[in-house]
Every structure is written in C-alpha cells, then in structure tokens.
Motif scaffolding. Structure first.
Motif, PDB file in Angstrom:
ATOM      1  N   LYS A 150       0.814  -1.362  -0.216  1.00 27.32           N
ATOM      2  CA  LYS A 150       0.013   0.010  -0.109  1.00 27.32           C
ATOM      3  C   LYS A 150       0.796   1.354   0.173  1.00 27.32           C
ATOM      4  N   GLU A 151       1.942   0.872   0.371  1.00 32.94           N
ATOM      5  CA  GLU A 151       2.971   2.295   0.146  1.00 32.94           C
ATOM      6  C   GLU A 151       2.944   2.913  -1.325  1.00 32.94           C
ATOM      7  N   LYS A 152       2.803   2.067  -2.484  1.00 31.74           N
ATOM      8  CA  LYS A 152       2.612   2.551  -3.718  1.00 31.74           C
ATOM      9  C   LYS A 152       1.268   2.282  -4.372  1.00 31.74           C
ATOM     10  N   TYR A 153       0.557   1.322  -3.981  1.00 31.17           N
ATOM     11  CA  TYR A 153      -0.510   0.955  -4.810  1.00 31.17           C
ATOM     12  C   TYR A 153      -1.932   0.871  -3.875  1.00 31.17           C
ATOM     13  N   GLU A 154      -3.011   1.102  -4.416  1.00 30.37           N
ATOM     14  CA  GLU A 154      -4.164   1.144  -3.771  1.00 30.37           C
ATOM     15  C   GLU A 154      -4.820  -0.353  -3.520  1.00 30.37           C
ATOM     16  N   LEU A 155      -4.997  -0.889  -2.450  1.00 32.83           N
ATOM     17  CA  LEU A 155      -5.480  -1.882  -1.987  1.00 32.83           C
ATOM     18  C   LEU A 155      -6.089  -2.065  -0.869  1.00 32.83           C
ATOM     19  N   LEU A 156      -7.208  -2.815  -0.607  1.00 27.41           N
ATOM     20  CA  LEU A 156      -8.370  -3.051   0.542  1.00 27.41           C
ATOM     21  C   LEU A 156      -7.661  -4.231   1.336  1.00 27.41           C
ATOM     22  N   VAL A 157      -7.264  -3.808   2.565  1.00 29.01           N
ATOM     23  CA  VAL A 157      -6.949  -4.786   3.688  1.00 29.01           C
ATOM     24  C   VAL A 157      -7.942  -5.268   4.570  1.00 29.01           C
ATOM     25  N   VAL A 158      -8.066  -6.544   4.455  1.00 26.28           N
ATOM     26  CA  VAL A 158      -9.203  -6.926   5.293  1.00 26.28           C
ATOM     27  C   VAL A 158      -8.798  -8.187   6.257  1.00 26.28           C
ATOM     28  N   GLY A 159      -9.458  -8.290   7.433  1.00 25.91           N
ATOM     29  CA  GLY A 159      -9.103  -9.370   8.236  1.00 25.91           C
ATOM     30  C   GLY A 159      -9.182  -9.012   9.666  1.00 25.91           C
ATOM     31  N   LYS A 160      -8.351  -9.334  10.602  1.00 25.89           N
ATOM     32  CA  LYS A 160      -8.227  -9.162  11.937  1.00 25.89           C
ATOM     33  C   LYS A 160      -6.666  -8.699  12.256  1.00 25.89           C
ATOM     34  N   SER A 161      -6.280  -7.500  12.248  1.00 30.23           N
ATOM     35  CA  SER A 161      -5.047  -7.242  12.751  1.00 30.23           C
ATOM     36  C   SER A 161      -5.065  -5.467  12.728  1.00 30.23           C
ATOM     37  N   LYS A 162      -3.938  -4.912  13.199  1.00 32.71           N
ATOM     38  CA  LYS A 162      -4.177  -3.579  13.450  1.00 32.71           C
ATOM     39  C   LYS A 162      -3.778  -2.904  12.225  1.00 32.71           C
ATOM     40  N   ASN A 163      -3.313  -3.910  10.974  1.00 32.03           N
ATOM     41  CA  ASN A 163      -3.074  -3.089   9.719  1.00 32.03           C
ATOM     42  C   ASN A 163      -4.212  -3.115   8.651  1.00 32.03           C
ATOM     43  N   VAL A 164      -5.418  -3.483   9.216  1.00 28.99           N
ATOM     44  CA  VAL A 164      -6.503  -3.958   8.218  1.00 28.99           C
ATOM     45  C   VAL A 164      -7.398  -2.559   8.217  1.00 28.99           C
ATOM     46  N   ASP A 165      -8.039  -2.262   6.857  1.00 24.62           N
ATOM     47  CA  ASP A 165      -8.845  -1.293   6.755  1.00 24.62           C
ATOM     48  C   ASP A 165     -10.315  -1.347   7.269  1.00 24.62           C
ATOM     49  N   ILE A 166     -10.622  -2.675   7.192  1.00 21.82           N
ATOM     50  CA  ILE A 166     -11.922  -3.192   7.593  1.00 21.82           C
ATOM     51  C   ILE A 166     -11.562  -4.438   8.451  1.00 21.82           C
ATOM     52  N   GLU A 167     -12.194  -4.546   9.620  1.00 19.95           N
ATOM     53  CA  GLU A 167     -12.329  -5.700  10.397  1.00 19.95           C
ATOM     54  C   GLU A 167     -13.491  -6.707   9.897  1.00 19.95           C
ATOM     55  N   VAL A 168     -13.093  -7.855   9.629  1.00 22.42           N
ATOM     56  CA  VAL A 168     -14.004  -8.761   9.173  1.00 22.42           C
ATOM     57  C   VAL A 168     -13.942  -9.978   9.880  1.00 22.42           C
ATOM     58  N   ASN A 169     -15.228 -10.825   9.589  1.00 24.54           N
ATOM     59  CA  ASN A 169     -15.264 -12.308   9.966  1.00 24.54           C
ATOM     60  C   ASN A 169     -15.593 -13.269   9.072  1.00 24.54           C
ATOM     61  N   VAL A 170     -15.936 -14.547   9.384  1.00 25.62           N
ATOM     62  CA  VAL A 170     -15.880 -15.521   8.633  1.00 25.62           C
ATOM     63  C   VAL A 170     -17.092 -15.196   7.705  1.00 25.62           C
ATOM     64  N   GLU A 171     -18.207 -14.895   8.183  1.00 25.06           N
ATOM     65  CA  GLU A 171     -19.626 -14.498   7.383  1.00 25.06           C
ATOM     66  C   GLU A 171     -19.490 -13.581   6.456  1.00 25.06           C
ATOM     67  N   HIS A 172     -18.146 -12.570   6.524  1.00 21.66           N
ATOM     68  CA  HIS A 172     -18.211 -11.613   5.425  1.00 21.66           C
ATOM     69  C   HIS A 172     -17.563 -12.077   4.132  1.00 21.66           C
ATOM     70  N   ALA A 173     -17.107 -13.151   4.158  1.00 23.85           N
ATOM     71  CA  ALA A 173     -16.044 -13.769   3.084  1.00 23.85           C
ATOM     72  C   ALA A 173     -16.856 -13.501   1.632  1.00 23.85           C
ATOM     73  N   ARG A 174     -17.938 -14.062   1.438  1.00 30.29           N
ATOM     74  CA  ARG A 174     -18.689 -13.814  -0.144  1.00 30.29           C
ATOM     75  C   ARG A 174     -18.931 -12.283  -0.333  1.00 30.29           C
ATOM     76  N   GLN A 175     -19.100 -11.510   0.686  1.00 24.73           N
ATOM     77  CA  GLN A 175     -19.178 -10.144   0.433  1.00 24.73           C
ATOM     78  C   GLN A 175     -17.822  -9.607  -0.091  1.00 24.73           C
ATOM     79  N   ILE A 176     -16.956  -9.713   0.600  1.00 23.92           N
ATOM     80  CA  ILE A 176     -15.635  -9.133   0.065  1.00 23.92           C
ATOM     81  C   ILE A 176     -15.056  -9.634  -1.193  1.00 23.92           C
ATOM     82  N   ALA A 177     -15.581 -10.988  -1.549  1.00 21.48           N
ATOM     83  CA  ALA A 177     -15.188 -11.504  -2.755  1.00 21.48           C
ATOM     84  C   ALA A 177     -15.975 -10.774  -3.612  1.00 21.48           C
ATOM     85  N   GLU A 178     -17.114 -10.628  -3.722  1.00 21.20           N
ATOM     86  CA  GLU A 178     -18.059 -10.118  -4.601  1.00 21.20           C
ATOM     87  C   GLU A 178     -17.593  -8.749  -5.100  1.00 21.20           C
TER      88      GLU A 178
END
Length: 488
Positions: free
Chosen positions: A64-92
C-alpha cells in the motif's frame, strides 16, 4: 502496446501471456520467495490488475506504500475488520469492482481461516464464470491449503482454480517453502516457475521432476542459488535469474537492532470503505441473532437425543437381564459385584423377597454376555466394520473414538484438537471422509463452521437391523456397545 512485467534486468513477461496461468514460487524460508512474489504483484498492480492476496502472516500490507489495495481481516493493519460470514461479500466486491484485496488471515484461528477461504474462493469461482475477466489469486503457504495426499473442500476449489481457471480469466500464484507437500497435480500444471533454493531431498526431487535436466544437473543448479536468485522456468526453457528488489515496504522483514520506519500508505477511497463497513455491520447483527437461536436449538436437540439414548439403554438392559439365570434365596442380602444388575433386579422382584446370593463371574459384563448370544453372521459383520475402522489413519480413529464417547454432541476441529493429541491442522488434513461415507459420523455446517458428531446409533440400525426380528431390536444396542468398547 504490450504491458510488460519487469521481473529482473534480463527477465520480462508480457502481462497478456500471464493471464489465467498457474505460477509457482518455491523455496526455503529466506531464499527470496516473498520478494519475488512482491515484485510480480508490484508489476501487476501498476496496471491496476484485480487480485486477492491470501496473506497468512500479515506481510503484504506494505504494498500500500505505492498501490491502492483494500486490506481486510483481523490485525492492526486492516482497513476493515471482518469475520468468516463476510467472506462472500468481500469476494463479490473485489472481483465485480476490480478492487485488489489483501486477506490478512494472521488474526484468524486455523478453522476460521479454512472456512473464510472456502467461502471466498467459491464465490470468486462462481462470479468469475459470469464476469469472464482477468483476476489473480495469490496463495501463501500453499502446502497448508493444497496438501499432497489429502482431500478437502478448500483444496478442491483451489485446485480447480489452478487447473481450470484460465477459461474464467482466473490465474493463481502459489508460494510454498515445502514443495514436496504441495499437490503434485497443481505443481506439474504450473506454466511459470520461480524455483529458489531448497535443501530437503524430497523438495529437491520435485525440482528434478519438473526441470528437463538430469538429476545431477538440477543439483548443480540448486547449489548455485544464493538469496534472491532462482531458476526461472517458462516455455520449457530455464535460466538462473536474480529477481530485482521490491520497491514497496517489506512488512515481513527480519527484526534487527536498526529502527524501521513505517511508510505512508495509500488509502482506499472513502466510498468503498463506507459501503463495505455498512454491509459488514448489518451482516454481523443478522448473524448474531441467528447464532443465538441456532445455539439454543442445537442444545435442545442434543438433550432430546441424550434422553432417547438413555431410554434405549434401559430397555436393552432389561431385555438382557431377562436372559440371565439368577439363584435367589429368601435369606439375607448379599454383596452384588455388578451394581447395574443389582439396581434392576432389586427394582423388578417382589419387595418382600430378599436376595441372598447372586453368583457372578468377576469378568462379567452385560455387553460381553449379550454379544456371546449373537449369531456368527452378525459377529462376522461386526468384525468387518471394525477392520475398516482399524485400518484408518490414527487421527481419524481418534476423532471417531472421541465423538462416539461424547455422543450426541457436535464438535469442530478446533474443539476436538483441545482433547485429542493432534494439532488442528493435522485433523484438518485427515478429514474423516471414510467415516462420513460409512455413516458412522455426521457433519453439519453452521454459520460457516464445520461440526461433527457420532452417528453410531443410526449406523448400527442400518447395518444390522436386517439380522433381527422386531422383538430382538434390543440386540442392536449390544452391538453398538461392543463396537464402542473395541474403539477404546
């Protein structure tokens, strides 16, 4: 004008020729695999190529220093914190809106990682069939998810992407430090390979099987590989190349006494973040209520089954005791060696009759006497069943034993791992498919998690009911108890 990927001064790839291909990056830890992967991704991202990076250790957010990416998951570096039930939404969102996504799985339990990736990849596969446009999957630690010699649903979908994804525009880059543990069907179908240094004989054998050289020549090439160097194999041609250094921040650097400054990162557009956050919040509320209700139903079902089993046990014991000859004298109460028989006989005889002596062998048990009454055909059938179970790998036998002893409760891999002397990943890689086919176990999916329970009652009924008249159905419980005893 062709879109060129600059991998090294001497190695350039045409992006058009990479679309839909399987790329393998192999080598021991510290050999330069992650740098090679990052270089390829930097080159693809400069053309805004949509992708999903499965980041097991949380090392890729530096892109992300040079490119625009969406980081999801569970850590201090994510843009959005997600759980298992969000997987299909993020993929779509990722594949339909061409948004590069990093799945930071470093904060997930192994079981949740498995379920998240299964749902995510299934959604990617389905949507890719409809959208038919270029999209890339990057899979770190591929030996964990496409293991050699085992079968599971996640491996199946990932293998499908690797072998058949091209027609849908899907390509995959697989990374592994243990090439011998990655499914051979996938490795042999990889059209572009970056083979970094390996030392284990089984991993070296993989290289020798892939490269069109003699084993001795392959060994000589491997010995020449320093950090950052690899054997580049494409179009049946090979060469030793030195992959350029990545230009973005390496979040997975080895700690040292030198201070490392985190760079300023590019942010995902506010509109995308807001829409995703709204979707995930809504989903969490819906799932939470569903969780509560399903949990309550699950507990009630378990109690009903437990009570039914207890009633069946009482009926079986009464029937079995009817076959036992007991000598009764109207004198005094004697010691009874089997507490269960004492309880039933005391309840069944006239209260004015006292038991003076009951002669019972020290090794007596209801199960053993009952089993001796069964026909030879039934015993032979029982032995065949036990032989099939005994020949299974030990982790599968331990899962069966555990679940049978705790019937009718459901357990996940993570929960079983807390009791059985095997890790969660080992249980995952020894999925009890044979036991499911035999109908000895039942599997259920609840809220994107897999649970198992013993199905021994239904199994025994289906397998052995044909041997008995309706009045003898109590003997089915004798068989069930005998099988349970043999599993111990």
């Amino acid at each position: 004008m062709p879109k060129i990927l600059n991998i090294s001064p001497e190695t350039k790839l045409d992006l058009e020729k990479v679309i839909g291909k399987c790329i393998s990056i192999l080598g021991i830890r510290g050999s330069g695999k992650t740098n090679t992967s990052a270089v390829i991704l930097e080159e693809m991202l400069k053309y805004k190529y949509p992708m999903t990076i499965v980041d097991i250790d949380g090392e890729y957010w530096g892109l992300k220093e040079k490119y625009e990416l969406l980081v999801v998951g569970k850590s201090k570096n994510v843009d959005i914190e997600v759980n298992v039930e969000h997987a299909r939404q993020i993929a779509e969102v990722s594949i339909s809106k061409n948004i590069p996504v990093i799945l930071d799985m470093s904060g997930f339990l192994y079981e949740d990682t498995y379920e998240f990736l299964l749902n995510y990849m299934e959604e990617i596969w389905d949507l890719a069939g409809k959208l038919r446009k270029p999209y890339e999957i990057i899979l770190e630690e591929a030996h964990e998810f496409i293991p050699q010699g085992t079968k599971n649903e996640l491996k199946e979908i990932l293998t499908r992407i690797a072998l058949r994804g091209r027609k849908r525009g899907l390509g995959i880059i697989i990374l592994s430090q243990r090439s011998a543990k990655v499914e051979k069907d996938v490795l042999t179908q990889a059209e572009i390979l970056f083979l970094h240094k390996v030392v284990h004989p089984s991993d070296m054998k993989v290289y020798k099987d892939i490269l069109p050289l003699s084993p001795k020549e392959v060994s000589i090439l491997i010995s020449k590989l320093n950090v950052g160097y690899c054997i580049f194999f494409f179009g049946n041609k090979y060469d030793i190349i030195h992959v350029r250094e990545r230009t973005t921040f390496h979040a997975g650097f080895t700690p040292s006494l030198k201070s490392v400054k985190t760079p300023k990162l590019k942010l995902v557009s506010d509109g995308i973040l807001k829409s995703l956050k709204d979707l995930t919040k809504t989903k969490i509320k819906e799932i939470s209520e569903m969780d509560r209700l399903q949990s309550k139903i699950h507990k009630l079902e378990a109690k009903i089954i437990e009570k039914e089993n207890y009633i069946q046990k009482l009926e079986r014991d009464i029937e079995t005791l009817g076959r036992i000859s007991v000598e009764v004298k109207q004198t005094g109460m004697a010691e009874i060696s089997n507490a269960l028989i004492k309880e039933f006989i005391t309840n069944k005889v006239d209260q004015n009759v006292q038991l003076d002596e009951i002669k019972i062998n020290e090794d007596f048990s209801i199960e053993s006497i009952g089993y001796d009454f069964l026909s030879e055909d039934v015993k032979e059938h029982v032995n065949k069943v036990l032989k099939r179970v005994i020949n299974l790998p030990k982790p599968k036998k331990e899962m069966l034993k555990f679940l049978v002893n705790r019937h009718p409760l459901f357990y996940s891999y993570a929960e079983m791992a807390e009791w059985i002397d095997y890790s969660e990943s080992t249980l995952y890689n020894n999925q009890p498919n044979e036991l499911l086919k035999m109908n000895l176990l039942k599997r259920e999916k609840k809220n994107n998690k897999v649970y198992f329970r013993s199905n021994i009652n239904k199994f025994v009924e289906k397998e052995f009911k044909v041997y008995f008249h309706e009045s003898q159905y109590g003997d089915l419980d004798i068989i069930k108890d005998y099988i349970k005893k043999q599993l111990q």
